[in-house]
Structure formats: structure tokens, C-alpha cells
Design a protein around this motif. Structure first.
Motif, PDB file in Angstrom:
ATOM      1  N   UNK A 228      54.366  17.111  33.073  1.00  0.00           N
ATOM      2  CA  UNK A 228      54.381  16.213  32.479  1.00  0.00           C
ATOM      3  C   UNK A 228      53.241  15.640  31.482  1.00  0.00           C
ATOM      4  N   UNK A 229      53.120  14.672  31.020  1.00  0.00           N
ATOM      5  CA  UNK A 229      52.219  13.952  30.093  1.00  0.00           C
ATOM      6  C   UNK A 229      50.667  14.295  30.572  1.00  0.00           C
ATOM      7  N   UNK A 230      49.777  14.698  29.933  1.00  0.00           N
ATOM      8  CA  UNK A 230      48.492  14.984  30.433  1.00  0.00           C
ATOM      9  C   UNK A 230      48.111  16.174  31.275  1.00  0.00           C
ATOM     10  N   UNK A 231      49.165  16.879  31.626  1.00  0.00           N
ATOM     11  CA  UNK A 231      48.810  18.238  32.470  1.00  0.00           C
ATOM     12  C   UNK A 231      48.415  19.194  31.508  1.00  0.00           C
ATOM     13  N   UNK A 232      47.391  19.851  32.227  1.00  0.00           N
ATOM     14  CA  UNK A 232      46.778  21.037  31.617  1.00  0.00           C
ATOM     15  C   UNK A 232      47.320  22.406  32.565  1.00  0.00           C
ATOM     16  N   UNK A 233      47.623  23.564  31.723  1.00  0.00           N
ATOM     17  CA  UNK A 233      48.020  24.752  32.535  1.00  0.00           C
ATOM     18  C   UNK A 233      47.154  25.514  32.153  1.00  0.00           C
ATOM     19  N   UNK A 234      46.279  26.102  33.009  1.00  0.00           N
ATOM     20  CA  UNK A 234      45.390  27.178  32.896  1.00  0.00           C
ATOM     21  C   UNK A 234      45.371  28.573  33.180  1.00  0.00           C
ATOM     22  N   UNK A 235      45.545  29.655  32.521  1.00  0.00           N
ATOM     23  CA  UNK A 235      45.710  30.936  32.999  1.00  0.00           C
ATOM     24  C   UNK A 235      44.497  31.590  33.008  1.00  0.00           C
ATOM     25  N   UNK A 236      43.667  31.851  34.078  1.00  0.00           N
ATOM     26  CA  UNK A 236      42.384  32.404  34.211  1.00  0.00           C
ATOM     27  C   UNK A 236      42.605  33.926  33.635  1.00  0.00           C
ATOM     28  N   UNK A 237      41.356  34.687  33.602  1.00  0.00           N
ATOM     29  CA  UNK A 237      41.437  36.034  33.097  1.00  0.00           C
ATOM     30  C   UNK A 237      41.683  36.851  34.484  1.00  0.00           C
ATOM     31  N   UNK A 238      41.392  38.114  34.237  1.00  0.00           N
ATOM     32  CA  UNK A 238      41.681  39.078  35.379  1.00  0.00           C
ATOM     33  C   UNK A 238      40.407  39.496  36.038  1.00  0.00           C
ATOM     34  N   UNK A 239      39.493  38.920  35.837  1.00  0.00           N
ATOM     35  CA  UNK A 239      37.973  39.603  36.231  1.00  0.00           C
ATOM     36  C   UNK A 239      38.176  39.587  37.893  1.00  0.00           C
ATOM     37  N   UNK A 240      38.722  38.678  38.491  1.00  0.00           N
ATOM     38  CA  UNK A 240      38.776  38.401  39.989  1.00  0.00           C
ATOM     39  C   UNK A 240      40.128  39.238  40.469  1.00  0.00           C
ATOM     40  N   UNK A 241      40.749  39.806  39.739  1.00  0.00           N
ATOM     41  CA  UNK A 241      42.012  40.377  40.166  1.00  0.00           C
ATOM     42  C   UNK A 241      41.998  42.014  40.391  1.00  0.00           C
ATOM     43  N   UNK A 242      40.560  42.435  40.402  1.00  0.00           N
ATOM     44  CA  UNK A 242      40.691  43.947  40.852  1.00  0.00           C
ATOM     45  C   UNK A 242      40.611  44.169  42.333  1.00  0.00           C
ATOM     46  N   UNK A 243      40.858  45.227  42.477  1.00  0.00           N
ATOM     47  CA  UNK A 243      40.746  45.985  43.772  1.00  0.00           C
ATOM     48  C   UNK A 243      39.904  47.188  43.716  1.00  0.00           C
ATOM     49  N   UNK A 244      39.215  47.446  44.818  1.00  0.00           N
ATOM     50  CA  UNK A 244      38.093  48.581  44.750  1.00  0.00           C
ATOM     51  C   UNK A 244      38.609  49.679  45.582  1.00  0.00           C
ATOM     52  N   UNK A 245      38.629  50.916  44.971  1.00  0.00           N
ATOM     53  CA  UNK A 245      38.995  52.165  45.704  1.00  0.00           C
ATOM     54  C   UNK A 245      37.752  53.052  45.808  1.00  0.00           C
ATOM     55  N   UNK A 246      37.271  53.378  47.053  1.00  0.00           N
ATOM     56  CA  UNK A 246      36.371  54.141  47.355  1.00  0.00           C
ATOM     57  C   UNK A 246      36.331  55.107  48.494  1.00  0.00           C
ATOM     58  N   UNK A 247      35.508  56.078  48.510  1.00  0.00           N
ATOM     59  CA  UNK A 247      35.431  56.984  49.688  1.00  0.00           C
ATOM     60  C   UNK A 247      35.889  58.264  49.197  1.00  0.00           C
ATOM     61  N   UNK A 248      36.709  58.838  49.922  1.00  0.00           N
ATOM     62  CA  UNK A 248      37.246  60.335  49.605  1.00  0.00           C
ATOM     63  C   UNK A 248      38.298  60.158  48.930  1.00  0.00           C
TER      64      UNK A 248
END
Length: 363
Positions: A228-248
Motif C-alpha cells: 500500500x501507499x506509504x509501506x516500507x519493505x526492509x530486508x535485513x542483513x544476515x548478521x543474525x542468521x548464523x548458527x554456531x557449530x562447536x565441540x568435537x
């Protein structure tokens, strides 16, 4: 040598799971809503998580879909109209030129009006082209017999949306009489760039922020909302889209969730698989931060949800392949008891060697 057995219980790269049996439950007691819980990864659990994910995907766009079922463009300031009056060209082209690209063009003023010969000032803002055609025909009947009026939009300039964030070509887009959906807007702007979070984007409408599961839209699981008129569509970066794999694992990793449905098996594969010589495959954990509300105070606290996979059997690979990860999940593979013991012994051996050398030197 007497002290060496203590090495088997010394601290190392492991996880204290002494409380697990009390927390291996489907739900927590009312007085334990802020405690972490450990849940075994089983087929029923995966079905439960899938159902929850489907509900979140449907709810993420529900707020924007309720009033987006129909669409009709209405004229506004700065739009340009082309008005044609058949059989009376002198009213459209009063200068009498045979060919004039500007003939019949009327730009809507800031006050929402246009000027048309014989009719004078006519308010058109907020009207459709069909309504304007009807209004002009009625006003011209006093001067023209059976007026045949055609009204079209030559240039759309009154309504626009903003496409911002990590897209290939961010910027404004003007709305037209053809409905513009989120998917169409992203495609028109070149799609995501290489740093985009391709999972969840944000739609800002009327001061309210709505999380949009864009992958659910791409998959056809939820409708594609009309902008609609006045909408803002924002696409964030993937900085918070990581998963972390640690251990053995063969290589510690923090891959991006660049696609929907990255599973536990995908993550372990991304890290090169289990460390063959040191991993305890019966102790594979996924740790996830969850919001939990205190039943007594109503306060919300972040506590971990922990999912445990016993990866020793072949069917566990199927479970790992069906368990979907979420952004910021931590995957941990514990160390086997034998390796932990050997590592602690190797730390003590240099001390014994030094002691033997000093004993041989000092009389």
C-alpha cells in the motif's frame, strides 16, 4: 599414578547433563517455567516443531493480509490523466494542432483537482478513473450531446512504497493500477543481495512492524500481501542468521542460514562431520534461546531450550536431517570419556618428565 583416575572427571570440552532426566519432559511445571529444559529429538518432537513453525509462518503475514484482499487504484496529487472526448477534439486539443503528445494530459494539482474546458475545476483525488469518467460525462451533458469520455492514467506519481535494506537496487517504487505484491517488488528491485537475510523480512505499515516469512510466500504456503501507499519493505542483513557449530567436529563453523530449512545434519556436514577420534555421538545438543514468561510475575526472560540427539544409530541421521535449525542456534558435540581422560593424562605427563629430570640432576 594414584591421582590419574581423577583426570577422568576433570573439566574439559563437555556438557554437564546430570540434570537431564528431570528435564526430559514434554512440558514444564508451572513453578519451573524459567528453568532450561532438555528434550530428546524424536519424530513426535519434530512433528510438533513443524506444526509450530507453520503456525508462526501463517501468523507472520496475517496482520497484513486481512484488508489486502481487494485492490483498486485511486487518483492522487501529481498523477497525470489522459482525458479523451470523442467527436469533440477541440475540447481536448484547444490549440488545434493535428498531433500533440501533450493533448488531453492533465496533471492533478496538490489540492487534488484538475481543470477541464466547459467543466472548470473538478476534484478527482480519491476517485478511480471510472468515477472520474462518470463525473465528466455528467458535467458535459449540458454542453455536449451524449459525451463519450475516456479517462486513463498516463503517469502514476501519487503513491509509492520504499524498498530498502539488502536488495540489489534499493529505492522507491510508484504504485500503479496493477497490484504490487511483496514478491513482485523484490523481483523488480533485483532480488536479494549477497548479504541479505533470505528468511524473514520486515514490512512497516502505519507505524507498525510486521515480520514477513518471505520463504513461506515463495513456497506458496501463505498469500503474497499487496503493498500500500506509504509501506516500507526492509530486508535485513544476515548478521543474525548464523548458527554456531562447536565441540568435537572437524572444523568449528558459523554458517549463515542462507536458505530455509537448514537442518542439524546440514550444520554438522558444514563443519566437516563429527571428529572420528574424539566425538561422543551420543551427546549432540542444539541450544536455542527462547522467551519464557514467569507464571507468577508475568516477566519475560530469555532461557535456553536444549535439544538432545543420540547420534549413534542410523535412524538418528534421518532425525538430524528433519530437525530444522533457527538463527543463533548453537550445535554442540561432546567429547568422548576416553578422549577426555587421555587429554588430561597428556597434560600431566610433562610434569612427570620434569620431575624425573630434576630428580636425576639434584643429588
Amino acid at each position: 599414578m594414584t591421582a590419574l583416575p581423577a583426570c577422568s572427571v576433570s573439566r574439559g570440552l563437555t556438557m554437564d547433563d546430570s540434570y537431564q532426566e528431570d528435564l526430559y519432559i514434554n512440558g514444564l511445571p508451572d513453578n519451573s517455567d524459567l528453568h532450561p529444559r532438555v528434550r530428546r529429538i524424536t519424530a513426535p518432537l519434530i512433528n510438533e516443531l513443524w506444526a509450530s513453525a507453520d503456525q508462526r509462518a501463517a501468523a507472520s503475514t496475517a496482520a497484513t493480509l486481512a484488508s489486502d484482499e481487494s485492490y483498486g487504484y485511486t487518483i492522487g496529487p501529481r498523477d497525470t490523466l489522459r482525458i479523451i472526448l470523442w467527436d469533440n477534439p477541440e475540447l481536448v486539443n484547444p490549440m488545434g494542432l493535428e498531433q500533440d503528445d501533450q493533448a488531453g494530459l492533465h496533471t492533478v494539482r496538490e489540492d487534488g483537482t484538475i481543470f477541464f474546458p466547459l467543466v472548470g475545476t473538478l476534484r478527482v483525488s480519491g476517485l478511480t478513473t471510472g468515477q472520474i469518467r462518470h463525473a465528466l460525462s455528467g458535467a458535459l451533458e449540458e454542453f455536449v450531446v451524449n459525451p463519450q469520455v475516456d479517462v486513463r492514467v498516463a503517469e502514476f506519481r501519487s503513491k509509492k512504497v520504499q524498498i530498502t535494506g539488502n536488495v540489489a537496487d534499493p529505492g522507491p517504487m510508484f504504485l500503479t493500477d496493477d497490484p504490487l505484491t511483496i514478491r513482485s517488488a523484490l523481483a523488480a528491485r533485483g532480488g536479494f543481495d549477497e548479504l541479505a537475510d533470505a528468511g524473514e523480512i520486515e514490512l512497516v505499515r502505519g507505524g507498525n512492524r510486521h515480520a514477513i516469512d518471505i520463504q513461506a510466500i515463495f513456497a506458496g504456503e501463505v498469500p503474497d500481501p499487496i503493498l500500500r501507499d506509504g509501506d516500507t519493505l526492509y530486508v535485513p542483513d544476515n548478521a543474525r542468521s548464523r548458527v554456531f557449530i562447536t565441540g568435537e567436529v572437524e572444523q568449528q563453523a558459523a554458517p549463515m542460514l542462507t536458505y530455509r530449512g537448514m537442518t542439524l545434519l546440514d550444520a554438522i556436514t558444514e563443519a566437516g562431520g563429527y571428529s572420528i577420534l574424539s566425538a561422543d555421538t551420543s551427546q549432540v545438543f542444539v541450544m536455542r534461546a527462547m522467551e519464557r514468561r514467569n507464571a507468577e510475575t508475568g516477566e519475560t526472560t530469555i532461557v535456553p531450550d536444549i535439544y538432545h540427539l543420540d547420534g549413534r544409530s542410523a535412524p538418528s541421521l534421518l532425525l538430524a536431517d528433519q530437525f530444522e535449525l533457527e538463527p543463533r542456534d548453537v550445535v554442540f558435540v561432546a567429547t568422548s570419556d576416553v578422549v577426555q581422560f587421555n587429554r588430561m593424562v597428556s597434560q600431566f605427563l610433562p610434569s612427570f618428565n620434569v620431575y624425573g629430570t630434576v630428580e636425576g640432576v639434584v643429588p
